[in-house]
Design a protein around this motif. Structure first.
Motif, mmCIF file in Angstrom:
data_model
loop_
_atom_site.group_PDB
_atom_site.id
_atom_site.type_symbol
_atom_site.label_atom_id
_atom_site.label_comp_id
_atom_site.label_asym_id
_atom_site.label_seq_id
_atom_site.Cartn_x
_atom_site.Cartn_y
_atom_site.Cartn_z
ATOM 1 N N VAL A 109 80.168 -65.257 30.502
ATOM 2 C CA VAL A 109 79.833 -64.483 29.303
ATOM 3 C C VAL A 109 80.824 -64.791 28.176
ATOM 4 O O VAL A 109 80.437 -64.868 27.004
ATOM 5 N N GLU A 110 82.103 -64.979 28.518
ATOM 6 C CA GLU A 110 83.097 -65.330 27.496
ATOM 7 C C GLU A 110 82.783 -66.686 26.872
ATOM 8 O O GLU A 110 82.940 -66.873 25.661
ATOM 9 N N LYS A 170 80.086 -58.901 23.936
ATOM 10 C CA LYS A 170 81.391 -58.239 24.003
ATOM 11 C C LYS A 170 81.338 -56.999 24.890
ATOM 12 O O LYS A 170 82.263 -56.736 25.672
ATOM 13 N N ALA A 171 80.269 -56.237 24.755
ATOM 14 C CA ALA A 171 80.121 -55.036 25.584
ATOM 15 C C ALA A 171 79.990 -55.420 27.060
ATOM 16 O O ALA A 171 80.533 -54.747 27.942
ATOM 17 N N LYS A 175 86.099 -46.681 9.652
ATOM 18 C CA LYS A 175 85.405 -47.947 9.454
ATOM 19 C C LYS A 175 85.681 -48.854 10.656
ATOM 20 O O LYS A 175 86.680 -49.574 10.700
ATOM 21 N N LEU A 176 84.791 -48.818 11.631
ATOM 22 C CA LEU A 176 84.973 -49.540 12.879
ATOM 23 C C LEU A 176 84.400 -50.948 12.810
ATOM 24 O O LEU A 176 83.385 -51.177 12.163
ATOM 25 N N ASP A 177 85.051 -51.867 13.538
ATOM 26 C CA ASP A 177 84.403 -53.146 13.791
ATOM 27 C C ASP A 177 83.773 -53.081 15.183
ATOM 28 O O ASP A 177 83.847 -52.052 15.867
ATOM 29 N N LEU A 178 83.160 -54.160 15.612
ATOM 30 C CA LEU A 178 82.474 -54.176 16.908
ATOM 31 C C LEU A 178 83.414 -53.819 18.057
ATOM 32 O O LEU A 178 83.068 -53.024 18.935
ATOM 33 N N ASP A 179 84.608 -54.414 18.056
ATOM 34 C CA ASP A 179 85.541 -54.190 19.157
ATOM 35 C C ASP A 179 85.978 -52.735 19.241
ATOM 36 O O ASP A 179 86.049 -52.168 20.337
ATOM 37 N N ARG A 180 86.270 -52.131 18.105
ATOM 38 C CA ARG A 180 86.691 -50.728 18.102
ATOM 39 C C ARG A 180 85.554 -49.813 18.544
ATOM 40 O O ARG A 180 85.772 -48.840 19.262
#
Length: 361
Positions: A10-11, A31-32, A218-223
């Protein structure tokens, strides 16, 4: 296919996926999935006992994990700061197990754990990394120690990050509430760069069918993914560069700007400053207890955390003081005037003087 192979697959897929708006949902999904697989791996490690052998009972008022790659001087620093007698040597992997020591500073007993030196791939289990990182997760503070000859700060924080340990970060300011029906509803107090469809997809991926998600930063995907995961640990951290006596003038200037403190464990330089920084970064405060008509006890303070109240102080005190509590009098930074009469909800500050008024039995 094993877990490690699946994570790698997946990585690799994520690496191949370009970063743009059109691929946001796919990158979010990948990422999830990586986060889920790593969490599953950690849970399996716990279940199989892979983290055993490094369990150290937490003692004292707080616990610090001393982290670094091999041969940076962790054992020497531990011996300088505490009553430990950890073996030291000018070769890698001197510390093969967790070495605890107790640092006494400003009336507090602070446990410091010298964990075996991290190596690349620790978060994936290399070199006993799973066990090492399980100790770090339970600490109140991470102390990263660097060697001027190998300034590998990004590698260390990268290993911690991969293990779900977020150093000097607060949890995402978001809340998820499950509902009985209505699908996924999104409420925000800020403008987000993440599309609603991406948020809904990630929510569905984590098993939420009907829920309300409230986002206040204001979140990004990782957060955002961090906010959905159960295994994230948020811990304060400080970074010290060891062997300061070997640095050039330019290196000294550069490292002072970039890192928290320069020290020499061998020579004993700046160690008192390091102790102060540890105390402050954990958020410890000293409360001097006082009996009516007597001087406050400043030799043996009650150690609490920033934000603690008189009620929290009562919880730490022996006997039935909380049941017998009537009111308190406080003198110090938190009081409006000396001997201010307060209740259990009063928030205390460092070096406050606290006098309790208790009911007689």
């Amino acid at each position: 296919m094993g877990l490690e192979d699946e994570i790698q697959r997946v990585e690799d897929k994520l690496e191949e996926t370009p970063v743009n708006k059109a691929t946001e949902k796919e990158r979010g999904r990948l990422k999830a999935r990586i986060a889920e697989l790593k969490e599953e791996k950690q849970q399996k490690a716990k279940g199989t006992g892979e983290t055993s052998g490094y369990a150290v009972k937490k003692q004292g008022d707080a616990t610090v994990a001393l982290v670094g790659f091999p041969s940076v001087g962790k054992s020497t620093l531990l011996n300088r700061l505490t009553n430990a007698d950890s073996e030291t040597g000018e070769y890698e992997f001197t510390t093969l197990d967790v070495e605890p020591g107790m640092m006494k500073h400003k009336g507090a007993n602070i446990q410091i754990l010298d964990v075996p030196g991290l190596i690349g791939g620790a978060a994936e289990g290399r070199g006993g990394g799973t066990q090492v990182l399980s100790v770090v997760r339970n600490a109140d503070l991470v102390l990263v120690l660097l060697d001027p000859e190998e300034m590998r700060y990004d590698e260390i924080t990268g290993e911690l990050y991969d293990a779900g340990i977020r150093v000097n970060q607060s949890p995402p300011d978001m809340k998820v509430e499950k509902k009985g029906r209505g699908g996924i509803n999104i409420a925000t107090t800020v403008d987000l760069d993440i599309e609603d469809d991406t948020i809904k997809q990630l929510m569905h991926q984590k098993g939420f069918t009907n829920a309300e998600v409230i986002i206040r930063e204001k979140l990004d995907l990782d957060r955002f993914i961090d906010g959905l995961m159960r295994n994230r640990k948020y811990v304060p951290g400080i970074t010290a560069v060891n062997k300061m006596d070997l640095l050039s003038d330019q290196e000294t200037k550069d490292y002072k700007e970039k890192y928290d403190l320069l020290i020499s464990a061998q020579e004993g330089k700046n160690l008192e400053e390091l102790q102060d920084l540890i105390f402050e970064s954990i958020g410890l405060i000293r409360i001097y207890m006082k009996e009516k008509g007597e001087d406050p006890d400043k030799e043996d303070p009650l150690i609490l955390r920033e934000g603690d109240t008189v009620g929290d102080a009562l919880d730490h005190l022996p006997g039935d003081m909380k049941d017998r509590f009537k009111h308190a009098r406080v003198t110090g930074e938190s009081s409006k005037f000396p001997n201010q009469k307060v209740g259990e909800e009063h928030e205390l500050m460092d070096e406050d003087i606290l006098e309790l008024n208790l009911r007689h039995v």
